[in-house]
Design a protein around this motif. Structure first.
Motif, PDB file in Angstrom:
ATOM      1  N   SER A 227       0.798  -1.376   0.010  1.00  0.00           N
ATOM      2  CA  SER A 227       0.016  -0.062  -0.011  1.00  0.00           C
ATOM      3  C   SER A 227       0.743   1.185  -0.166  1.00  0.00           C
ATOM      4  N   GLU A 229       0.344   4.022   1.404  1.00  0.00           N
ATOM      5  CA  GLU A 229       0.077   4.561   2.767  1.00  0.00           C
ATOM      6  C   GLU A 229       1.399   3.934   3.575  1.00  0.00           C
ATOM      7  N   TYR A 258       1.596  15.589   0.833  1.00  0.00           N
ATOM      8  CA  TYR A 258       1.714  14.155   0.675  1.00  0.00           C
ATOM      9  C   TYR A 258       3.155  13.854   0.087  1.00  0.00           C
TER      10      TYR A 258
END
Ligand SMILES: [Mg+2]
Length: 378
Positions: A227, A229, A258
């Motif tokens: 992922s 993330e 980000y």
């Protein structure tokens, strides 16, 4: 008296949503889809029209109309940093990121196209003018494809369009993935770069073990092995996969912070960014410059017709994604799509803006309302 160019106001903003069925059912390692929705924005000033779009949900057409259009109307068409700042502030309480950032992205892209057309210069030149053609990689190879379709699509990019690198989806489990990768390698031959995208389908150790298997087929790019993330997981993979294998991620980035976090974590060898998500052209340029500070190149994610101008404009760019789904839609709906020649998208130096123009007749059957219901002729 003619207004100064500096003060030329933006007069109109229109938005529509177009939902196009995929050529066959598409899937990656973690998602399936059977249609793709483009939300398309046009803006006007002094009788000139600029066009931008995002791939999103049709509901954001309403968001653009109600919340963003009033901030754009009457603003100077040349002062795009100021307009972008207003738009960005406006989405604060809507949840910056996701749909709201996609909405801003479409508006910002349309405004940059408008500015270039008002000035009578190609968008790629206005934004930097680094090159006339941008290298691409063919991207598709969906997990839903039967093997023969996978082979045919990848080999087609190589043999018919001279593309030197192709990417396929994985995430069906290591055994199935490796069998499909073997088939793909056989179809494209030994000299073409083979890339894979797991869309975060694997855990860290699974992904690491799979990377060793992929290396047997000279896979040179492992996108979202875990992922995106999981920045520590990406870093772990980046440090431990064979040195010939690039770890890439970043397609879900919606703002510069980000991307800074991803870069600070040392999570990727190549950063991906998507102009249709990361706050438009203004946001995308920030990401490219930020990544340069970390010694990392940026590969534009999907939406090839729109990214072609950016990839031709800016120096710190890796090959852009010629994504089957979007390339097909852009060719269906627009005229003056950049030509794919010898594995690169070419900018027409005689065309102002990015040159894309909506073919209203072609688009009409695909128009949908905020709920995705068809509103065009059947
Ligand atoms: Mg991807």
């Amino acid at each position: 008296m003619e207004p100064l160019l500096h003060d030329l106001p933006i007069e109109q903003l229109n938005v529509r949503a177009l939902r196009v069925p995929t050529s066959r059912p598409e899937a990656d390692g973690t998602l399936r889809w059977e249609h793709t929705t483009m939300v398309l924005v046009t803006v006007q000033a002094a009788g000139v029209t600029g066009l931008g779009y995002t791939y999103s949900h049709p509901s954001i057409a309403g968001l653009i109309r109600d919340s963003l259009r009033p901030l754009v109307h009457g603003q100077p068409a040349m002062a795009l940093e100021a307009v972008w700042d207003r738009l960005r502030r406006q989405i604060r309480n809507l949840g910056p990121g996701g749909l709201a950032s996609q909405a801003v992205s479409a508006v910002d892209a349309a405004l940059w196209d408008l500015k270039a057309r008002l000035l009578g210069v190609p968008l790629a030149l206005l934004l930097g003018g680094c090159r006339r053609a941008a290298l691409v990689y063919g991207s598709g190879g969906f997990t839903s494809y039967p093997l023969e379709v996978l082979r045919e699509q990848l080999a087609g990019w190589v043999h018919e369009h001279g593309i030197g690198r192709v990417k396929m989806k994985i995430g069906l489990g290591p055994a199935k993935d490796l069998a499909r990768v073997a088939a793909a390698r056989e179809a494209i031959g030994p000299d073409v770069a083979l890339m894979v995208d797991a869309n975060g389908a694997y855990e860290r150790k699974q992904a690491l073990a799979l990377a060793r298997g992929l290396a047997e087929y000279d896979v040179c790019w492992f996108e979202e092995p875990v992922s995106s993330e999981d920045l520590e997981g990406l870093r772990l993979l980046r440090d431990r996969v064979p040195p010939e294998m690039t770890v890439a991620a970043g397609e879900y980035g919606y703002d510069p912070v980000y991307f800074r976090r991803m870069l600070e974590a040392g999570a990727v060898d190549v950063l991906q960014a998507d102009v249709t998500r990361c706050l438009g052209i203004t946001g995308f340029a920030r990401v490219v410059h930020l990544a340069e500070g970390y010694g990392i190149r940026v590969s534009p994610h999907t939406a090839p017709a729109q990214h072609a101008s950016l990839a031709c404009a800016l120096a710190n760019i890796a090959p852009l994604e010629y994504f089957h789904d979007h390339a097909r839609i852009e060719q269906m709906l627009f005229t003056h799509v950049p030509a794919l020649v010898d594995g690169a998208l070419r900018i027409d130096p005689r065309t102002a803006g990015h040159g894309l123009t909506l073919d209203a007749t072609a688009a009409a059957p695909y128009e949908v309302d905020a709920h995705g219901r068809r509103v065009g002729p059947s």
